[in-house]
Motif scaffolding. Sequence first.
Motif, PDB file in Angstrom:
ATOM      1  N   ALA A  37       0.885  -1.169   0.000  1.00 36.84           N
ATOM      2  CA  ALA A  37       0.000   0.000   0.000  1.00 36.84           C
ATOM      3  C   ALA A  37       0.922   1.217   0.000  1.00 36.84           C
ATOM      4  N   ARG A  40       3.966   1.826   2.402  1.00 35.79           N
ATOM      5  CA  ARG A  40       4.137   0.634   3.268  1.00 35.79           C
ATOM      6  C   ARG A  40       5.255  -0.259   2.730  1.00 35.79           C
ATOM      7  N   ASN A  41       5.459  -1.376   3.406  1.00 40.09           N
ATOM      8  CA  ASN A  41       6.515  -2.307   3.001  1.00 40.09           C
ATOM      9  C   ASN A  41       6.300  -2.868   1.599  1.00 40.09           C
ATOM     10  N   TYR A 148      -0.902 -12.338   9.646  1.00 45.03           N
ATOM     11  CA  TYR A 148      -0.928 -10.869   9.727  1.00 45.03           C
ATOM     12  C   TYR A 148      -0.326 -10.260   8.456  1.00 45.03           C
ATOM     13  N   HIS A 149       0.854 -10.723   8.086  1.00 42.04           N
ATOM     14  CA  HIS A 149       1.494 -10.156   6.899  1.00 42.04           C
ATOM     15  C   HIS A 149       0.866 -10.670   5.603  1.00 42.04           C
ATOM     16  N   GLY A 151      -2.286 -10.949   5.220  1.00 42.80           N
ATOM     17  CA  GLY A 151      -3.392 -10.003   5.033  1.00 42.80           C
ATOM     18  C   GLY A 151      -2.939  -8.737   4.317  1.00 42.80           C
ATOM     19  N   GLN A 152      -1.664  -8.394   4.489  1.00 38.28           N
ATOM     20  CA  GLN A 152      -1.111  -7.210   3.818  1.00 38.28           C
ATOM     21  C   GLN A 152      -0.656  -7.555   2.402  1.00 38.28           C
ATOM     22  N   PHE A 155      -2.818  -7.308  -0.713  1.00 41.75           N
ATOM     23  CA  PHE A 155      -3.049  -5.983  -1.297  1.00 41.75           C
ATOM     24  C   PHE A 155      -2.150  -5.718  -2.513  1.00 41.75           C
TER      25      PHE A 155
ATOM     26  N   VAL B  36      -8.647   1.120   4.664  1.00 40.86           N
ATOM     27  CA  VAL B  36      -7.329   0.739   5.192  1.00 40.86           C
ATOM     28  C   VAL B  36      -6.218   1.022   4.178  1.00 40.86           C
ATOM     29  N   ALA B  37      -6.560   0.986   2.903  1.00 41.99           N
ATOM     30  CA  ALA B  37      -5.657   1.373   1.812  1.00 41.99           C
ATOM     31  C   ALA B  37      -6.557   1.809   0.657  1.00 41.99           C
ATOM     32  N   ARG B 150      -6.231  -7.981  11.023  1.00 37.37           N
ATOM     33  CA  ARG B 150      -5.521  -7.043  11.900  1.00 37.37           C
ATOM     34  C   ARG B 150      -4.307  -6.470  11.178  1.00 37.37           C
ATOM     35  N   GLY B 151      -3.657  -7.322  10.373  1.00 35.33           N
ATOM     36  CA  GLY B 151      -2.532  -6.848   9.557  1.00 35.33           C
ATOM     37  C   GLY B 151      -2.947  -5.741   8.611  1.00 35.33           C
ATOM     38  N   GLN B 152      -4.220  -5.755   8.199  1.00 34.20           N
ATOM     39  CA  GLN B 152      -4.737  -4.708   7.308  1.00 34.20           C
ATOM     40  C   GLN B 152      -5.179  -3.482   8.105  1.00 34.20           C
ATOM     41  N   VAL B 154      -4.020  -2.220  10.787  1.00 34.82           N
ATOM     42  CA  VAL B 154      -2.939  -1.344  11.259  1.00 34.82           C
ATOM     43  C   VAL B 154      -2.584  -0.281  10.218  1.00 34.82           C
ATOM     44  N   PHE B 155      -2.972  -0.521   8.965  1.00 34.45           N
ATOM     45  CA  PHE B 155      -2.704   0.479   7.924  1.00 34.45           C
ATOM     46  C   PHE B 155      -3.574   1.727   8.088  1.00 34.45           C
ATOM     47  N   LEU B 156      -4.600   1.655   8.909  1.00 36.24           N
ATOM     48  CA  LEU B 156      -5.398   2.856   9.199  1.00 36.24           C
ATOM     49  C   LEU B 156      -4.515   3.925   9.849  1.00 36.24           C
ATOM     50  N   THR B 157      -3.586   3.454  10.666  1.00 38.78           N
ATOM     51  CA  THR B 157      -2.712   4.361  11.404  1.00 38.78           C
ATOM     52  C   THR B 157      -1.513   4.736  10.550  1.00 38.78           C
ATOM     53  N   PRO B 158      -1.241   6.018  10.382  1.00 39.86           N
ATOM     54  CA  PRO B 158      -0.097   6.387   9.550  1.00 39.86           C
ATOM     55  C   PRO B 158       1.202   5.812  10.088  1.00 39.86           C
ATOM     56  N   LYS B 159       2.036   5.313   9.174  1.00 42.66           N
ATOM     57  CA  LYS B 159       3.417   4.891   9.459  1.00 42.66           C
ATOM     58  C   LYS B 159       3.619   3.600  10.244  1.00 42.66           C
ATOM     59  N   VAL B 160       2.572   2.918  10.673  1.00 35.30           N
ATOM     60  CA  VAL B 160       2.774   1.634  11.325  1.00 35.30           C
ATOM     61  C   VAL B 160       2.721   0.550  10.256  1.00 35.30           C
ATOM     62  N   ASN B 161       3.723  -0.295  10.202  1.00 29.27           N
ATOM     63  CA  ASN B 161       3.720  -1.395   9.236  1.00 29.27           C
ATOM     64  C   ASN B 161       3.136  -2.642   9.869  1.00 29.27           C
TER      65      ASN B 161
END
Lengths: 161, 161
Positions: A37, A40-41, A148-149, A151-152, A155, B36-37, B150-152, B154-161
Motif C-alpha cells: 500500500a 508501506r513495506n 498478519y502479513h 493479510g497485507q 493488497f 485501510v488502503a 488485523r494486519g490490514q 494497522v494500515f489505518l494508522t499512519p506509518k505503522v507497518n
Amino acid sequence: MENQEINQIIKSWEAQNKAISEIFNQYDDKFYLNEVAPGRNRGIYLLGHLIGMNDFLLPMLDLGDKIYPELEPIFVTSPDKAVADIPSIAELRQNWLNLNHILSEHFTKMTSNDWLSRHTKVSEEDFAKDPSRNKLNVLIGRIGHMNYHRGQLVFLTPKVN
Amino acid sequence: MENQEINQIIKSWEAQNKAISEIFNQYDDKFYLNEVAPGRNRGIYLLGHLIGMNDFLLPMLDLGDKIYPELEPIFVTSPDKAVADIPSIAELRQNWLNLNHILSEHFTKMTSNDWLSRHTKVSEEDFAKDPSRNKLNVLIGRIGHMNYHRGQLVFLTPKVN
C-alpha cells in the motif's frame, strides 16, 4: 507425534507457508518490488521479513542455529528501504522454501513433551511461573505473524480484499 | 479444562480479540470510515466483518444460534459499500465486546473432548475420514482470520507497518 491438538497447529503452520508461497509464485520478480500500500513495506521486504522471523524458530525451539542470519539486519532489525543491497526475490523464494522444509522436518521429530517444554529465551524460573511460555506458543505466535502479513500481501493484487 | 495446548489456543484467541479492540478504541468514530488502503475495505466494514465471522462460531461449535445474524448480509456476504444503511461504529464496538464475552464464557465450559469433536458443518462420515475437522480447528481458523485482517487494520494508522 500423536497429539491431535499439536498436529493441527503444525498443519496450520504448513497451510500458512503454502499460502504465502503461492502469493510469491504468482507474478514475475519485479512485481514484488511494489509496496503493498502507498508508503508501506514492499512485497520483497515482507518475504525477507517472514524468512528472518521464522528462522528464529531454530534457536528458540532449540533446533540449532539460524540458517540465514544475514537476513536479520536487512529484514528484521531494519525497516524497508534502509538497506540498499538486498537479495533477489528468486534467492529469497529459495530460502523460504528451504527454511520451511528444514523446520517441517524438525517438527515431525518433536514429541508433545518437546512442544510443551520451555523455549530457549525464557528462564527456567519464569517458565515455572508460566508454563504456557513453551515451544508450542512460539509456533502459535509465528502462525499469527504469517497470517498478519499475508493479510497485507494480498493488497499487492488489485481488487482482492 | 486442563489441556495445555487447547488453553494456549484459547489464550491466543483472547489476545487477538484484545488487540483488535485496542485498534477500535484508538480514534474517534469517524476515523474508521477511512479505507485501510486506497480502494480497500473501510475500518468499519472490517469490524462488522470480524463480528459476522466470529458469530458463526456459535452454531459451528454447537453453542447456539448466531447473536447478530443481521450483520451477515451487510458484512459477510456483501462487499464494503454495497449496503448503504449500516450500524454505527459505537454499536459495532458493543456487539464485538458482547460477542467475545459470550464466546469466552462458552469456551471455559468446553472440555477437550468437546474441542476435538466434529463441528456442525461436517458430516459424521467426513469427520471419520479426517478427525482434524473438529471444533478446535474452527477456532484455529478464526484466530488466523483475525490476524489476517488485523494486519490490514494497522494500515489505518499512519506509518505503522
